[in-house]
Design a protein around this motif. Sequence first.
Motif, PDB file in Angstrom:
ATOM      1  N   ASP A 236     -15.641  12.793   8.425  1.00 40.43           N
ATOM      2  CA  ASP A 236     -14.877  12.527   7.202  1.00 40.43           C
ATOM      3  C   ASP A 236     -14.499  11.047   7.097  1.00 40.43           C
ATOM      4  O   ASP A 236     -13.356  10.684   6.799  1.00 40.43           O
ATOM      5  CB  ASP A 236     -13.613  13.394   7.150  1.00 40.43           C
ATOM      6  N   VAL A 237     -15.480  10.183   7.368  1.00 34.94           N
ATOM      7  CA  VAL A 237     -15.308   8.745   7.229  1.00 34.94           C
ATOM      8  C   VAL A 237     -16.538   8.195   6.509  1.00 34.94           C
ATOM      9  O   VAL A 237     -17.535   8.899   6.333  1.00 34.94           O
ATOM     10  CB  VAL A 237     -15.138   8.040   8.595  1.00 34.94           C
ATOM     11  N   ASP A 238     -16.494   6.930   6.123  1.00 38.15           N
ATOM     12  CA  ASP A 238     -17.672   6.357   5.475  1.00 38.15           C
ATOM     13  C   ASP A 238     -18.663   5.828   6.512  1.00 38.15           C
ATOM     14  O   ASP A 238     -18.382   5.801   7.718  1.00 38.15           O
ATOM     15  CB  ASP A 238     -17.287   5.279   4.462  1.00 38.15           C
ATOM     16  N   ASP A 239     -19.836   5.422   6.032  1.00 36.72           N
ATOM     17  CA  ASP A 239     -20.884   4.996   6.958  1.00 36.72           C
ATOM     18  C   ASP A 239     -20.519   3.712   7.693  1.00 36.72           C
ATOM     19  O   ASP A 239     -20.959   3.489   8.823  1.00 36.72           O
ATOM     20  CB  ASP A 239     -22.226   4.837   6.226  1.00 36.72           C
ATOM     21  N   ALA A 240     -19.694   2.857   7.073  1.00 37.07           N
ATOM     22  CA  ALA A 240     -19.266   1.628   7.749  1.00 37.07           C
ATOM     23  C   ALA A 240     -18.460   1.950   9.010  1.00 37.07           C
ATOM     24  O   ALA A 240     -18.615   1.296  10.043  1.00 37.07           O
ATOM     25  CB  ALA A 240     -18.441   0.764   6.798  1.00 37.07           C
ATOM     26  N   ALA A 241     -17.608   2.957   8.936  1.00 34.12           N
ATOM     27  CA  ALA A 241     -16.806   3.340  10.097  1.00 34.12           C
ATOM     28  C   ALA A 241     -17.698   3.783  11.250  1.00 34.12           C
ATOM     29  O   ALA A 241     -17.419   3.501  12.424  1.00 34.12           O
ATOM     30  CB  ALA A 241     -15.837   4.457   9.723  1.00 34.12           C
ATOM     31  N   VAL A 242     -18.794   4.464  10.928  1.00 34.85           N
ATOM     32  CA  VAL A 242     -19.717   4.918  11.975  1.00 34.85           C
ATOM     33  C   VAL A 242     -20.412   3.721  12.625  1.00 34.85           C
ATOM     34  O   VAL A 242     -20.592   3.672  13.846  1.00 34.85           O
ATOM     35  CB  VAL A 242     -20.750   5.906  11.399  1.00 34.85           C
ATOM     36  N   ALA A 243     -20.806   2.740  11.797  1.00 33.68           N
ATOM     37  CA  ALA A 243     -21.458   1.545  12.339  1.00 33.68           C
ATOM     38  C   ALA A 243     -20.520   0.780  13.271  1.00 33.68           C
ATOM     39  O   ALA A 243     -20.956   0.235  14.291  1.00 33.68           O
ATOM     40  CB  ALA A 243     -21.921   0.643  11.197  1.00 33.68           C
ATOM     41  N   ILE A 244     -19.244   0.750  12.938  1.00 36.69           N
ATOM     42  CA  ILE A 244     -18.262   0.098  13.810  1.00 36.69           C
ATOM     43  C   ILE A 244     -18.030   0.930  15.066  1.00 36.69           C
ATOM     44  O   ILE A 244     -17.918   0.393  16.176  1.00 36.69           O
ATOM     45  CB  ILE A 244     -16.934  -0.124  13.057  1.00 36.69           C
ATOM     46  N   ALA A 245     -17.990   2.237  14.913  1.00 37.28           N
ATOM     47  CA  ALA A 245     -17.811   3.120  16.068  1.00 37.28           C
ATOM     48  C   ALA A 245     -18.946   2.960  17.068  1.00 37.28           C
ATOM     49  O   ALA A 245     -18.758   3.142  18.275  1.00 37.28           O
ATOM     50  CB  ALA A 245     -17.711   4.574  15.607  1.00 37.28           C
ATOM     51  N   TRP A 246     -20.140   2.626  16.575  1.00 39.80           N
ATOM     52  CA  TRP A 246     -21.283   2.384  17.467  1.00 39.80           C
ATOM     53  C   TRP A 246     -20.975   1.229  18.423  1.00 39.80           C
ATOM     54  O   TRP A 246     -21.320   1.277  19.606  1.00 39.80           O
ATOM     55  CB  TRP A 246     -22.506   2.073  16.612  1.00 39.80           C
ATOM     56  N   LEU A 247     -20.291   0.205  17.930  1.00 39.43           N
ATOM     57  CA  LEU A 247     -19.879  -0.904  18.795  1.00 39.43           C
ATOM     58  C   LEU A 247     -18.736  -0.479  19.718  1.00 39.43           C
ATOM     59  O   LEU A 247     -18.725  -0.823  20.903  1.00 39.43           O
ATOM     60  CB  LEU A 247     -19.431  -2.097  17.950  1.00 39.43           C
TER      61      LEU A 247
END
Length: 295
Positions: A236-247
């Motif tokens: 339940d977050v946007d795709d930008a949050a996932v890209a940051i979570a990858w880091l």
Amino acid sequence: MDRIRLTDTLEMSRLVHGMWRLGDDTDTSVGHVRNKIAACLDQGITTMDQADIYGGYEAEEILGTAMTPEIRNRIEIVTKCDIVAPAGRYANARVKYYDTTRLHIVKSVDHSLRLMKIDHIDLLLIHRPDPMMDHFETGAALDEVVKSGKVRAVGVSNFRPWDWELLQSAMTTKLATNQIEISLLHHAPFTNGDVAFHQRHGQPLMAWSPLGGGALFEGRNAALRNRLAEIGTEFDVDDAAVAIAWLLAHPSRILPVLGTNNLDRIARIGDAARVRLDRETWFELYSLALGHEVP
């Protein structure tokens, strides 16, 4: 919001608000800047990333105009120096260049303190490696500004391991961090030795442009964008949050620096901390970023 200890006396929020676009906003009023800071603080984001050159040497003053004792007591301020470009107070410069001399560093610190209306900088970074750096002079100057109390900790930005080691060899103060470009689009630091070097020495890295300057969502890699969106839906977050979570998932304790002037986006920066990626998903995104499976 998790916090990361950089030195014995300095902690920063795991997510950092980057202010490089502060002067580009159509609204640079005191109230609007304070609203941005408040949106960060509401999420536990207490670290604000500046540089003297941001906004044509105007962003620090925009922050300073909005500064109050209450705000100062709740935030850590990062700023940078050594880039001299033909703009602002350096409008008469004939060419863009780097200056890591003692005089320039000391004057830059004083400018930053005055413009931001603060009595100390929490973390000062040398912004770019200087091919003409006298590491003895630069190292002594950084030691000096720490000893004076004007700066709590020092580090670098965009340095390679050999640049770091050269400067550190002439200092008594330990360099605290290196702010480099890292993202799904710029993943070379994971294999070229940059991340490994600092992970080996226990130095958390700061990551600038962790979303590739927005290019991550505008490029040709539709498969990567689609997978980020799918994972975002799961959390339940946007795709930008996932890209940051990858880091954030990497064990080297990377601190992403996120810059936006949009209040709604600022209010969602902390969403990345809610995403947990397992190893297989991390490699899935990495493979999509590479355009092929790992060897």
